[in-house]
Design an enzyme around this catalytic site. Structure first.
Site, PDB file in Angstrom:
ATOM      1  N   ASN A 211      36.759  38.768  41.742  1.00  0.00           N
ATOM      2  CA  ASN A 211      37.251  39.578  40.633  1.00  0.00           C
ATOM      3  C   ASN A 211      38.699  40.020  40.819  1.00  0.00           C
ATOM      4  OD1 ASN A 211      36.094  40.505  38.156  1.00  0.00           O
ATOM      5  ND2 ASN A 211      36.301  42.604  38.879  1.00  0.00           N
TER       6      ASN A 211
ATOM      7  N   HIS B 249      30.664  50.360  32.470  1.00  0.00           N
ATOM      8  CA  HIS B 249      30.115  49.147  31.833  1.00  0.00           C
ATOM      9  C   HIS B 249      28.739  49.373  31.209  1.00  0.00           C
ATOM     10  CE1 HIS B 249      33.437  46.839  33.346  1.00  0.00           C
ATOM     11  NE2 HIS B 249      33.122  47.093  34.607  1.00  0.00           N
TER      12      HIS B 249
ATOM     13  N   LYS C  37      37.362  48.516  44.444  1.00  0.00           N
ATOM     14  CA  LYS C  37      37.065  47.144  44.884  1.00  0.00           C
ATOM     15  C   LYS C  37      38.323  46.338  45.184  1.00  0.00           C
ATOM     16  CE  LYS C  37      34.696  45.855  41.227  1.00  0.00           C
ATOM     17  NZ  LYS C  37      34.700  47.101  40.462  1.00  0.00           N
TER      18      LYS C  37
END
Length: 447
Positions: free
Chosen positions: A139, A186, A116
């Site tokens: 982010n 996660h 990302k």
């Protein structure tokens, strides 16, 4: 006028408060840390001077004073006080939703388990060459809320979006979305792979026929997901010569339309290493093409882009030994890609905070590549057990990162590489992966 409760006094929460203040909304800031220095917080952020800041145990009476709750990304949506707010009819929102609702311009939103930050930074560099008002946010380190108030219809927002941030969207509608890949990560927060996938896929939920979604053709989950979308899907691949889309093949990036392929650039012209990064570049090309940016500008951006800090970043060379910082490799899949990108024998430093990951596939990548595994952090026992069970026994333990760097250098020979790619989060020993990477670089340069 809606009354807001902002949860979390970190960078994201403070940026949300600042935006609400600028727009004239009433808000309260809440943080669960009872030891928060409110006086210092208000001194640093003068717009909070006359605002209510609550910390410690959540007071139930706040429910009656709140219409919309804005959660910072690190706050799980299932915490008891969040459930209480929801039960009282409070709308649960997040920083991305808030910024989008109060901002303007076209949004390119990028998510995925890995890649990302590199893809967002690369898209940001290319887009800024084509559009004068480009904002790279999310982010990647700059809260979307910190720039939303100054955006216009001419702005182009390039946003790195995490699964945590996508849990709290409702109207967020990017003109171009991208899901780079989905691998386990996660699970301590999302609990199941299905929930994690669902969170990632929410990035497209408000898109329509006027929008685009860039998807990884090599990812089976995404290949099926693409069939369900209303918006135009643009595929990219690092293993398939696509009839339509962007792909990597034979040392070059190609763009294909109706079965006709044009070579865009040779990968030897790029400043990034590894097939995974060529895949990221393919995604960036697809996004920028959907924005209408010319191939010449895209090529220029690709040539000029330098690797993102802490993502297989070359740090230094000492007596023929090269040091690479991949502190952003916070899950096994990302760390596998770093191992595969190395040339020659590698001394690998791994371990950290446990996110309930499996390390089997990471260890499988060691054979023939990793000369020595040096373990630190909370997961050291778990990783060592996994490695030994698979027959990898070249393992040593270190009490901290400096000791690990020193040990790696002592064991390394000319032509070797020392790679920090932990496959774990940093929170057991460091504030964040950036601090871990900075210290690795410092210790390496001081050798």
């Amino acid at each position: 006028m809606d009354r807001y409760l902002v949860v979390g006094a970190g960078v994201s929460g403070i940026a949300a408060c600042k935006l609400l203040n600028e727009k004239g909304f009433d808000f309260i800031l809440y943080d669960g840390n009872a030891g928060l220095n409110v006086k210092e917080l208000k001194r640093k952020n003068t717009f909070l001077a006359d605002r209510q800041v609550v910390c410690g145990k959540f007071p139930e009476e706040l429910c009656e004073e709140t219409d919309i709750c804005v959660l910072s990304p690190g706050v799980p949506v299932e915490l008891p006080f969040v459930e209480l707010l929801r039960d009282k009819g409070v709308v649960i929102s997040g920083e991305i939703e808030l910024a989008y609702s109060m901002g303007k311009g076209r949004v390119c939103a990028i998510t995925g388990t890995n890649g990302k930050t590199t893809t967002t930074a690369l898209v940001g560099e290319i887009v800024s060459m084509a559009f004068s008002d480009t904002r790279v946010v999310g982010n990647i380190g700059i809260p979307y809320t910190s720039v939303a108030g100054t955006t216009t219809d001419e702005s182009v927002i390039v946003a790195e979006i995490s699964s945590f941030q996508l849990e709290t969207i409702s109207t967020f509608k990017p003109h171009i979305s991208a899901i780079l890949n989905i691998t386990p990560d996660h699970l301590d927060r999302h609990h199941t792979m299905e929930s994690y996938i669902a969170a990632k896929e929410r990035i497209t939920e408000n898109q329509d026929v006027s929008d685009y979604c860039v998807l990884n053709y090599d990812d089976e989950v995404l290949r099926e997901f693409g069939k369900t979308l209303k918006c135009d899907v643009i595929w990219f691949s690092s293993s398939v010569k696509l009839e339509d889309g962007v792909y990597y093949d034979n040392g070059a990036l190609w763009q294909a339309k109706n079965g006709e392929s044009d070579k865009l650039i040779d990968t030897k012209e790029l400043n990034i290493l590894g097939v995974h990064n060529y895949e990221n570049a393919c995604a960036a090309v697809a996004i920028c093409s959907a924005l209408g940016i010319s191939p010449d500008i895209i090529r220029k951006g690709l040539r000029e882009f330098k690797a993102v800090a802490h993502r297989i970043e070359f740090i230094c060379e000492k007596k023929g030994v090269k040091f690479y910082d991949d502190s952003k490799g916070t899950n096994p899949d990302a760390a596998i890609k770093a191992v595969l990108a190395m040339e020659g024998p590698t001394l690998l430093i791994g371990g950290g905070y446990d996110k309930d990951a499996s390390y089997d596939e990471w260890v499988d990548a060691f054979f023939g590549r990793v000369k020595k595994l040096i373990l630190i952090g909370a997961t050291a026992d778990k990783i060592e057990e996994c490695a030994r069970n698979k027959g990898f026994t070249d393992i040593i333990r270190a009490d901290g990162l400096k000791e690990a760097v020193d040990a790696a250098y002592e064991l390394a020979e000319e032509g070797d590489s020392v790679l920090l790619s932990p496959a774990c989060a940093s929170w057991d020993m460091f504030k964040n992966y950036e601090e871990r990477g900075r210290l690795f670089a410092k210790y390496s340069r001081e050798l």
